[in-house]
Enzyme design. Structure first.
Site, PDB file in Angstrom:
ATOM      1  N   VAL A  37       0.825  -1.207   0.000  1.00  0.00           N
ATOM      2  CA  VAL A  37       0.000   0.000   0.000  1.00  0.00           C
ATOM      3  C   VAL A  37       0.862   1.261   0.000  1.00  0.00           C
ATOM      4  CG1 VAL A  37      -1.748   1.308   1.262  1.00  0.00           C
ATOM      5  CG2 VAL A  37      -1.901  -1.185   1.151  1.00  0.00           C
ATOM      6  N   LYS A  87     -13.074  -4.484  11.542  1.00  0.00           N
ATOM      7  CA  LYS A  87     -13.841  -3.588  10.677  1.00  0.00           C
ATOM      8  C   LYS A  87     -15.260  -3.392  11.193  1.00  0.00           C
ATOM      9  CE  LYS A  87     -11.053  -5.010   6.711  1.00  0.00           C
ATOM     10  NZ  LYS A  87     -10.985  -5.851   5.495  1.00  0.00           N
ATOM     11  N   GLY A 104     -11.208  -1.317   1.796  1.00  0.00           N
ATOM     12  CA  GLY A 104     -10.336  -0.858   0.724  1.00  0.00           C
ATOM     13  C   GLY A 104     -10.794   0.419   0.058  1.00  0.00           C
TER      14      GLY A 104
END
Length: 441
Positions: A16, A206, A135
Site C-alpha cells: 500500500v 472492521k 479498501g
C-alpha cells in the site's frame, strides 16, 4: 494556489505504502490543483532501508520513524505499517508535534480508536481512516458525513476479500475448504498465515469501526462476537443450495428494535440467492447500510490490494490537506449515544441445524420437543437416511443413521444455544454436524 508545499511523512512502504508514494509522485499536479497547494513527500520510514523502491528518492528513506514524525514541519503523517505498536505511539507522537494523521490501521482503530480520537482533538488535528475498512469502497465518509442527519439501524456486509474468495470457490466448484484456501494462497489473495482472515479477526476489527460510526457509540474489538469459517463444509453448501441460499462470512452491526442497545458480530451465514450480497464474487467486498430516511444503500467494490487501498488513503490525504489549509478539522469521534453493546445471546435470527440421529421411529418427536422446551419454533424439517449400509438386513438390534436438518423461525442466540446443548444429551442424537445462522431475509 499556495506555493509552499504541504509536507507528508509516510510510515511504511509495502504494497500500500509504495502505491501511495507512486500516486503522490505521478499525480502531483492533479493533487495540488484539488488541494490548493502542492504536496511533498518529505520522508518514508521503513524497516529495510536497502530494498530498492522504484520512484522513491533514496534520500527520503529512513529507519527512524520517531524522528520523522517529530520533525515539526510535517503536515500529515500517513500510517500504513499496521499492527498496534509502534503504530499507536507514532500516531500520538505525530499529533503532539502538530501533524494530522491518515491511517489504514483497522486493528489499532478497533482497539484504541477512542484514545486516538482524543489525542487528535487535544492537538486540534485530523484523524482519517477510510482505508481501514473495505479498501477503495467509500464507506466511512458516507456514514460520518452523508448519513449524519439520518438514523442508521443496520450495517450488513462482506468486508474480507480473502474469505469471500474461498467461500465463493467452495460454492461454485464444490471444492473443500483447504482446496479453496490453497488456491487463494497461490493467487495471492491469502497470506502465508491466513488466521486473521479465516478466523474472522480482520472482519471483526472492521465491524467494530463501522458499528461505532453508524451508532455513535464506542464499540471495541472485544465487543464484537467472532466466529471463523474454517468449519464450513461442502455439505453446508449443499444444504444451503437446497434452501435457495449460499454462504458468506458476514459482518453484522445492528441497533436493537427498541433502539436501546446495539450488537456487532462476525460469522458465516446462509443468505438467500435473491439477496444482492449473494452475488458478490471473488475477492470483492459489499456492504449494506439500512437507515430510516435513506432506506437501503449498497456499497460495492474491491476491498483490498495496493491500488484500491491507496485510493482511499489519497482521498483522505486530500481532505486532510484541505482542512489544513483552511485551519479547520473534519469530523471527529461521535460517541454521544453511548449505547450499551448487548451480548451475542440477545441476537435474534433464524438457524439451520444439521443433526446426525438414529434412524428409528420417535426421533423427530424427541428433537421437536427439545426445540419447544427452549422456545425455539421450527419452520421446516428435512430427514434422509445416512450410512444405511451399516445396518445388516435381518439382524436384530442394529440401526442406521439419518441426517435431520431443522430450520427455525427467529429466536435468540441464547435460546438456540440451550437447544443445541440439550440435543447433544439425547441418546438418539449422534452429533450436531452443523449450526448456521440464516440472514438477509
Amino acid at each position: 494556489m499556495r506555493t509552499r508545499p504541504l509536507k507528508v511523512a509516510l510510515l511504511g512502504c509495502g504494497v500500500v505504502g509504495s502505491e501511495v508514494a507512486r500516486i503522490m509522485t505521478t499525480h502531483a499536479d492533479d493533487l495540488a490543483a484539488r488541494i490548493g497547494a502542492p504536496v511533498e513527500l518529505a520522508g518514508v520510514a521503513v524497516r529495510r532501508p536497502d530494498k530498492v523502491r522504484e520512484g522513491i528518492d533514496p534520500a527520503l528513506i529512513t529507519t527512524d520513524a520517531t524522528a520523522l514524525v517529530k520533525r515539526g514541519d510535517i503536515d500529515v503523517v500517513v500510517e500504513v505499517i499496521g499492527g498496534i505498536e509502534p503504530a499507536r505511539t507514532l500516531i500520538t507522537t505525530a499529533f503532539e508535534h502538530g501533524a494530522s494523521v491518515v491511517s489504514a490501521n483497522k486493528a489499532l482503530l478497533a482497539q484504541d480508536g477512542a484514545a486516538l480520537h482524543a489525542a487528535a482533538e487535544r492537538s486540534g488535528r485530523d484523524l482519517y481512516y477510510e482505508a481501514a475498512v473495505a479498501g477503495a469502497i467509500p464507506l466511512i465518509r458516507p456514514l460520518r458525513e452523508s448519513l449524519a442527519g439520518d438514523k442508521v439501524n443496520r450495517v450488513l456486509g462482506i468486508v474480507n476479500g480473502t474469505t469471500n474468495f474461498i467461500l465463493d470457490k467452495m460454492d461454485s466448484t464444490g471444492a473443500g475448504y483447504q482446496e479453496a484456501l490453497d488456491e487463494a494462497t497461490a493467487l495471492g489473495y491469502a497470506e502465508a498465515d491466513p488466521t486473521a482472515d479465516v478466523e474472522g479477526f480482520d472482519a471483526a476489527a472492521k465491524a467494530a469501526i463501522l458499528a461505532g460510526i453508524a451508532f455513535h457509540t464506542r464499540v471495541r474489538l472485544d465487543d464484537v462476537h467472532r466466529e471463523g469459517m474454517t468449519e464450513v463444509t461442502a455439505s453446508d453448501f449443499a444444504s444451503a443450495k437446497q434452501m435457495g441460499c449460499t454462504i458468506k462470512l458476514l459482518a453484522i452491526c445492528e441497533r436493537a428494535a427498541d433502539g436501546a442497545s446495539v450488537t456487532a458480530r462476525v460469522h458465516p451465514a446462509m443468505i438467500p440467492l435473491s439477496h444482492p450480497l449473494a452475488s458478490v464474487r471473488g475477492a470483492y467486498n459489499a456492504v449494506f447500510v439500512e437507515s430510516e430516511a435513506a432506506g437501503r444503500l449498497m456499497f460495492y467494490g474491491p476491498g483490498a490490494g495496493g491500488s484500491p487501498t491507496a485510493s482511499a488513503v489519497l482521498g483522505d490525504l486530500v481532505a486532510v490537506c484541505r482542512n489544513r489549509l483552511d485551519g479547520a478539522t473534519g469530523p471527529g469521534e461521535s460517541a454521544y449515544a453511548a449505547l450499551p453493546v448487548s451480548p451475542m445471546g440477545d441476537v435474534v435470527t433464524r438457524y439451520h441445524i444439521s443433526l446426525d440421529v438414529a434412524d428409528k421411529p420417535g426421533v423427530l418427536a424427541q428433537v421437536a420437543t427439545v426445540f419447544a422446551e427452549h422456545g425455539v419454533s421450527i419452520d421446516t424439517v428435512r430427514q434422509q437416511g445416512k450410512d444405511q449400509s451399516s445396518s445388516r438386513s435381518g439382524e436384530a438390534g442394529t440401526e442406521g443413521e439419518a441426517s435431520l436438518v431443522v430450520v427455525t423461525h427467529r429466536a435468540t442466540d441464547a435460546a438456540l444455544g440451550g437447544t443445541v446443548e440439550a440435543l447433544r444429551k439425547l441418546d438418539t442424537v449422534r452429533g450436531v454436524a452443523s449450526i448456521m445462522r440464516v440472514e438477509g431475509e
